[in-house]
Write a protein that holds these residues in place. Structure first.
Motif: not given
Length: 499
Positions: A102-127
């Motif tokens: 985003a910084v390099k190309h001077n644009v806003w980005l919508s990253m539409g659904g990345i796999h977010e690590k859930n620190e409190s539950d290692p068996t599942k993540m967040f979309n």
């Protein structure tokens, strides 16, 4: 004036088009976006290279914001890899790379659904859908509310997001961006019009649905649903998409779209990948549609409305790099002074309006309906059966008296009096208590819906109760009034007994 006309006559055709085009853009307040399409695989580096290429190429088109699909980081074919490869936000490797782009190309980005690590539950993540500004800052993050759980044994179809993902807990307020106010959603959320309506009521101008629609459902419903969300909410809809064969088990439909508020498709990526299409977002176009067809002014808010919205405006502390405190389940944790024990929480004495030798009655932090109060034994008895004979007699006499008081105060002739006795009955606080709710004709469309609202009201386990807490001042004022009315009632009863 003649001098300016002479200047225009001497301009080349290309210069004339460029100049007049700039004037038109200034007058119509347009902005340019790129909606992207790709075929994510299990290898994160491969996908990152494709994202980088798309950002680099789209930025050359002078777009202000670029939209990527759900699972733009990776798509794996088994639960273990899906969870294991998730990255934390905001400082994981994947999100850090996106921020640098985003910084390099001077644009806003919508990253539409990345796999977010859930620190409190290692068996599942967040979309998680993340919006990043052109300075590389995370402006907002939205965790997918509706998880796609489908199981059709006879067709050997099984795709259950809940196996590896936690659902989010909030609608996120529309995000201010260079292209307008953006309402955030992800894929399957598209099928729930309440979410898009809530976002449009909150002043969204653009709805985003980054997706990985299956081929079968995409062919049947993709275009129809996206156009419907645009038309009914009079918003632009931008839906980046996955396309093609990701692995032996997974195939996506494609057709990343941008739809205008009238339902006109401005861009369609078809079944190509990787690719992007550029579209223009016009503020004036949006205002014209809303002015000419003022549906939101015609809504019958006196007849129907959206209630019980759990809305978050600020980014989650975790996404801002702040230390996250364990979320407290204590209803009255901010209060000090004399208190009464209520399971794992404390009830301020100032919120109590009636007390006996064994029981007490107090106003509620979150009310299903006006006049919703509670009666509990002073001792922490978890179940009805745990009361002594003396406590039981006192408790139920208190319930009867408080019910009479609440009907009198609220000019009602009926009450819902209910005890959720045990966890399978919906009890979330391990302290016996009785809900007393004065009722009036028509307060619920169907009478028993009050129990559904009661279940929502008591969602302390999830950390996201559906109703906001009342202020201390409001509760203390109600308790003071009820204490005064209770004294009048007791005096009246005593006088009647003496006659």
């Amino acid at each position: 004036m003649m001098r300016h006309l002479g200047l225009l006559q001497r301009l080349s055709r290309r210069e004339f088009i460029r100049l007049t085009g700039q004037i038109v853009n200034m007058s119509t307040r347009t902005s340019k976006i790129a909606v992207c399409q790709m075929t994510s695989v299990a290898d994160k580096d491969t996908n990152m290279n494709i994202v980088s290429q798309l950002v680099r190429d789209a930025a050359k088109e002078k777009v202000q914001m670029i939209f990527f699909p759900e699972a733009c980081d990776y798509i794996s074919d088994n639960k273990d890899d899906i969870v294991r490869n998730a990255d934390p936000i905001p400082d994981g490797k994947t999100i850090t790379n996106y921020r640098e782009l985003a910084v390099k190309h001077n644009v806003w980005l919508s990253m539409g659904g990345i796999h977010e690590k859930n620190e409190s539950d290692p068996t599942k993540m967040f979309n998680t859908h993340v919006i990043i500004d052109n300075k590389g800052q995370i402006v907002q993050a939205y965790r997918k509310l509706h998880l796609f759980d489908v199981e059709i044994p006879e067709k050997k179809v099984r795709l259950k997001e809940s196996d590896f993902s936690h659902a989010g807990g909030h609608i996120v307020s529309p995000v201010d961006s260079p292209i307008g106010k953006i309402g955030m959603a992800i894929c399957y959320d598209l099928r729930f019009p309440e979410l898009s309506t809530a976002l449009s009521i909150l002043s969204a101008e653009i709805l985003t649905y980054p997706s990985a629609f299956t081929k079968a459902t995409g062919e049947a419903h993709w275009h129809t649903l996206l156009k419907a969300r645009a038309i009914e909410n009079q918003c632009y809809v931008i839906a980046a998409a996955q396309v093609g064969q990701h692995n032996a088990k997974r195939q996506s439909y494609g057709h990343a779209l941008c739809v205008d508020p009238w339902g006109e498709v401005l861009a369609d990526c078809g079944d190509s990948a990787p690719c992007f299409k550029v579209a223009e977002i016009s503020k004036d176009r949006l205002l014209d549609v809303r002015r000419n067809m003022p549906v939101f002014h015609h809504r019958r808010r006196d007849i129907y409305s959206l209630n019980l919205l759990s809305i978050r405006k600020s980014p989650l502390p975790l996404h801002k790099g702040e230390k996250v405190q364990t979320e407290s389940r204590t209803q009255y944790s901010e209060y000090s002074g004399p208190t009464n024990v209520f399971g794992h929480v404390k009830v301020p004495e100032s919120c109590v309006f009636y007390k006996t030798k064994y029981s007490y009655a107090f106003v509620n932090l979150r009310c299903v309906i006006p006049g919703h109060v509670l009666v509990a034994p002073l001792r922490v008895a978890e179940r009805n059966q745990d009361l002594t004979v003396e406590e039981a007699a006192d408790f139920f006499n208190a319930v009867r008296l408080v019910q009479k008081l609440m009907e009198q105060v609220h000019n009602a002739q009926s009450c819902t009096v209910t005890i959720q006795d045990g966890p399978d009955a919906g009890q979330t606080i391990k302290h016996l208590h009785c809900h007393i709710m004065p009722r009036k004709k028509g307060d619920f469309i169907e009478n028993d819906l009050i129990y559904l609202e009661l279940a929502k009201h008591d969602q302390f386990k999830s950390g996201h109760p559906s109703k906001p807490p009342r202020s201390r001042e409001e509760m203390e004022t109600e308790a003071k009034t009820l204490r005064e009315e209770m004294e009048k009632l007791l005096t009246k009863q005593k006088s009647a007994q003496m006659k």
